[in-house]
Write a protein that holds these residues in place. Structure first.
Motif, mmCIF file in Angstrom:
data_model
loop_
_atom_site.group_PDB
_atom_site.id
_atom_site.type_symbol
_atom_site.label_atom_id
_atom_site.label_comp_id
_atom_site.label_asym_id
_atom_site.label_seq_id
_atom_site.Cartn_x
_atom_site.Cartn_y
_atom_site.Cartn_z
ATOM 1 N N ASN A 187 11.700 -1.498 7.751
ATOM 2 C CA ASN A 187 10.508 -1.294 6.938
ATOM 3 C C ASN A 187 9.315 -1.108 7.874
ATOM 4 O OD1 ASN A 187 8.153 -1.657 5.306
ATOM 5 N ND2 ASN A 187 9.414 -2.704 3.778
ATOM 6 N N VAL A 231 8.493 2.825 3.227
ATOM 7 C CA VAL A 231 8.485 1.511 2.587
ATOM 8 C C VAL A 231 9.887 1.116 2.145
ATOM 9 C CG1 VAL A 231 7.415 0.109 0.786
ATOM 10 C CG2 VAL A 231 6.161 2.015 1.807
ATOM 11 N N PHE A 269 6.159 -0.945 7.466
ATOM 12 C CA PHE A 269 4.954 -1.744 7.284
ATOM 13 C C PHE A 269 5.128 -3.165 7.816
ATOM 14 C CE2 PHE A 269 4.242 1.669 4.224
ATOM 15 C CZ PHE A 269 2.948 2.025 4.562
#
Length: 297
Positions: A87, A79, A89
């Motif tokens: 990143n 994260v 995600f």
């Protein structure tokens, strides 16, 4: 034939069946043992990757199967990679959008094309089907340059459209569903026509419910292809915010691979978990869909 002969024959048949039962059981046990060995060989690397994602050591070289210290810091770096990588995600969201949208659109487009080729005969339909089958022999890498030029001219590079559209028309999916629809009983569609159903109603209410295994098979294959695609997103995207998960894994490999394999393994688990769960949940549809189309050997 005498009564004694008939009696001897009826007594011999159950004995032969009983004689074959131990052999069948041994063969089944042997097959189960072999399948178990292959399953363990396939599962152990995944298990080692999952355990390694919680490894607190900076380098796994020389480490055992079970790490001496466990930590969740490797997952937190997915994260907050501190500028060293993308990143994960954001990339996960991009891959999800691309895979889901490509799957839904491919089901609609391929099923309509397959229905037209199977149930709406027109002049040259056999030629069209032959061209589709021959086009399947062309490697994807051959059309990457003209595909890039086309999307550049349309101004779609570095957008979701550029990542989704190439997966919408699956030539294999068209052939798969066409064969599936061609195997349906003609009486069903003919009866619907007699009742006043047009081509769209026949497709929507008769054909689609009957080819659900084929649709499930195609959906799984398109989802896996879109989720795992690496080469085309590498060419079609230019900013980190549009990168998909396979591209993000490369950045984690470059940033942490020399010293912190735990971060790389955590990103790998995140990448393989969704398609693995989808495949395990719907693998019976793949078997049923391919067997029902007559494509099995």
């Amino acid at each position: 034939m005498s009564t004694a002969t008939l009696t001897a024959t009826t007594e011999t048949t159950p004995r032969r069946k009983r004689a074959h039962r131990p052999e069948a059981r041994r063969a089944k046990r042997l097959a189960t043992a072999i399948a178990t060995v292959f399953a363990l060989g396939w599962t152990l690397p995944l298990l080692w990757t999952l355990i390694g994602s919680f490894n607190a050591e900076r380098a796994t070289e020389g480490a055992g199967f079970i790490p001496s210290m466990l930590t969740s810091a490797n997952w937190s770096k997915l994260v907050q990679p501190d500028g060293r990588a993308v990143n994960v995600f954001v990339a996960f969201f991009n891959s999800t959008v691309v895979a889901v949208c490509a799957t839904l659109l491919a089901l609609v487009v391929c099923s309509m094309m397959a229905y037209a080729l199977a149930k709406l005969p027109f002049r040259g339909s056999a030629v069209v089907l032959s061209v589709i089958v021959l086009a399947m022999l062309i490697p994807t890498e051959v059309i990457l340059v003209p595909l890039f030029q086309q999307f550049a001219a349309l101004g779609l590079l570095n957008t979701y459209g550029a990542l989704i559209i190439p997966h919408v028309v699956s030539l294999f999916g068209v052939v798969l569903l066409r064969q599936f629809i061609a195997n349906l009983p003609v009486e069903l569609t003919e009866a619907a026509k007699i009742d006043g159903a047009n081509a769209w109603q026949n497709y929507r209410y008769i054909v689609l419910p009957l080819i659900r295994p084929g649709l499930a098979t195609l959906g799984i294959l398109v989802f896996l292809a879109a989720w795992n695609d690496f080469l085309w997103p590498l060419i079609a995207t230019s900013t980190p915010s549009m990168q998909t998960l396979p591209l993000a894994l490369i950045t984690f490999r470059s940033a942490y691979g020399d010293s912190e394999y735990g971060v790389v393994m955590a990103s790998t688990i995140l990448a393989i978990a969704p398609p693995l769960l989808v495949f395990l949940f719907a693998q019976r549809f793949i078997v049923a869909g391919i067997s029902n189309t007559g494509l099995k050997g």
